[in-house]
Design a protein around this motif. Structure first.
Motif, PDB file in Angstrom:
ATOM      1  N   LEU A   9       1.463 -27.144 -21.959  1.00  0.00           N
ATOM      2  CA  LEU A   9       1.983 -27.076 -20.696  1.00  0.00           C
ATOM      3  C   LEU A   9       0.774 -27.901 -19.710  1.00  0.00           C
ATOM      4  N   GLN A  10      -0.440 -27.611 -19.849  1.00  0.00           N
ATOM      5  CA  GLN A  10      -1.357 -28.228 -18.982  1.00  0.00           C
ATOM      6  C   GLN A  10      -1.472 -29.584 -19.031  1.00  0.00           C
ATOM      7  N   GLU A  11      -0.936 -30.166 -20.049  1.00  0.00           N
ATOM      8  CA  GLU A  11      -0.837 -31.710 -20.408  1.00  0.00           C
ATOM      9  C   GLU A  11       0.181 -32.112 -19.258  1.00  0.00           C
ATOM     10  N   THR A  44      11.176 -23.823 -24.489  1.00  0.00           N
ATOM     11  CA  THR A  44      11.868 -24.673 -23.571  1.00  0.00           C
ATOM     12  C   THR A  44      11.039 -24.617 -22.339  1.00  0.00           C
ATOM     13  N   ILE A  45      11.151 -25.934 -21.565  1.00  0.00           N
ATOM     14  CA  ILE A  45      10.598 -25.883 -20.176  1.00  0.00           C
ATOM     15  C   ILE A  45      11.967 -26.127 -19.405  1.00  0.00           C
ATOM     16  N   ALA A  46      12.162 -25.395 -18.399  1.00  0.00           N
ATOM     17  CA  ALA A  46      13.388 -25.331 -17.619  1.00  0.00           C
ATOM     18  C   ALA A  46      13.128 -25.652 -16.103  1.00  0.00           C
ATOM     19  N   ALA A  63       9.886 -20.967 -21.986  1.00  0.00           N
ATOM     20  CA  ALA A  63       8.369 -20.778 -21.953  1.00  0.00           C
ATOM     21  C   ALA A  63       7.837 -20.941 -20.653  1.00  0.00           C
ATOM     22  N   CYS A  64       8.395 -21.629 -19.762  1.00  0.00           N
ATOM     23  CA  CYS A  64       7.799 -22.018 -18.643  1.00  0.00           C
ATOM     24  C   CYS A  64       9.089 -22.665 -17.717  1.00  0.00           C
ATOM     25  N   VAL A  65       8.951 -22.293 -16.447  1.00  0.00           N
ATOM     26  CA  VAL A  65       9.985 -22.638 -15.391  1.00  0.00           C
ATOM     27  C   VAL A  65       9.288 -23.214 -14.213  1.00  0.00           C
ATOM     28  N   ILE A  66       9.872 -24.371 -13.710  1.00  0.00           N
ATOM     29  CA  ILE A  66       9.080 -25.233 -12.745  1.00  0.00           C
ATOM     30  C   ILE A  66       9.975 -24.691 -11.502  1.00  0.00           C
ATOM     31  N   ALA A  80       4.963 -17.995 -17.689  1.00  0.00           N
ATOM     32  CA  ALA A  80       4.498 -19.183 -16.923  1.00  0.00           C
ATOM     33  C   ALA A  80       5.247 -19.898 -16.033  1.00  0.00           C
ATOM     34  N   ALA A  81       4.636 -20.594 -15.316  1.00  0.00           N
ATOM     35  CA  ALA A  81       5.574 -21.312 -14.161  1.00  0.00           C
ATOM     36  C   ALA A  81       4.548 -22.518 -13.408  1.00  0.00           C
TER      37      ALA A  81
END
Length: 159
Positions: A9-11, A44-46, A63-66, A80-81
């Motif tokens: 995610l940091q990348e 998944t990133i969503a 795993a992460c949401v924008i 995580a977001a």
């Protein structure tokens, strides 16, 4: 072949901006696919751009949401977001970046089935796919990729 789809995610944030938030293991979290809130898995990133779908945010396995700043607390409560002013635009940029790093690189050269007029200028790093037609006077620049069945008309410049 380019790098695998698995990415930290940091990348993503280093490449596209935004603020990465989470109180747990976000610094080591990785994702391997892009998807919807409903169909998300733990890798998944969503994204969520319409507050009308906020209920899906709380139950998503992503795993992460924008999300936008207005949804920071709701997103952070579930994990995580990435916080950004325009989640829809961010997601569009993410899909482009993701595709560029996961799709195989085109090989330079002209496919044997391409029809290329003798007066065409093609850079050595360009890739001309199968059944492409390039008419007289066209120029194909460095790094250009002309996919299968494309027609580049007379006098056009690509690249």
């Amino acid at each position: 072949m380019k790098a695998a789809a698995d990415v930290a995610l940091q990348e993503i944030v280093a490449r596209l901006g935004g603020e990465l938030v989470d109180g747990s293991d976000v610094m080591v979290r990785r994702v391997d696919r892009i998807g919807t809130l409903q169909g998300a898995t733990s890798t998944t990133i969503a994204f969520l751009s319409n507050p009308r779908y906020q209920l899906q945010l709380a139950t998503s396995a992503a795993a992460c949401v924008i999300v936008a700043p207005s949804l920071r607390e709701a997103a952070q409560a579930r994990g995580a977001a990435i916080i950004t002013p325009d989640p829809y635009l961010y997601f569009a940029r993410l899909t482009q970046w993701w595709a560029a790093r996961t799709q195989p690189m085109a090989r330079p050269g002209v496919h044997p089935t391409a029809v290329v007029d003798t007066g065409v200028q093609i850079a050595p790093t360009a890739s001309i796919g199968p059944l492409v037609v390039i008419e007289a006077g066209a120029e194909i620049g460095d790094g250009a990729v002309i996919g299968a069945h494309c027609v580049i008309e007379s006098g056009a410049c690509v690249g």
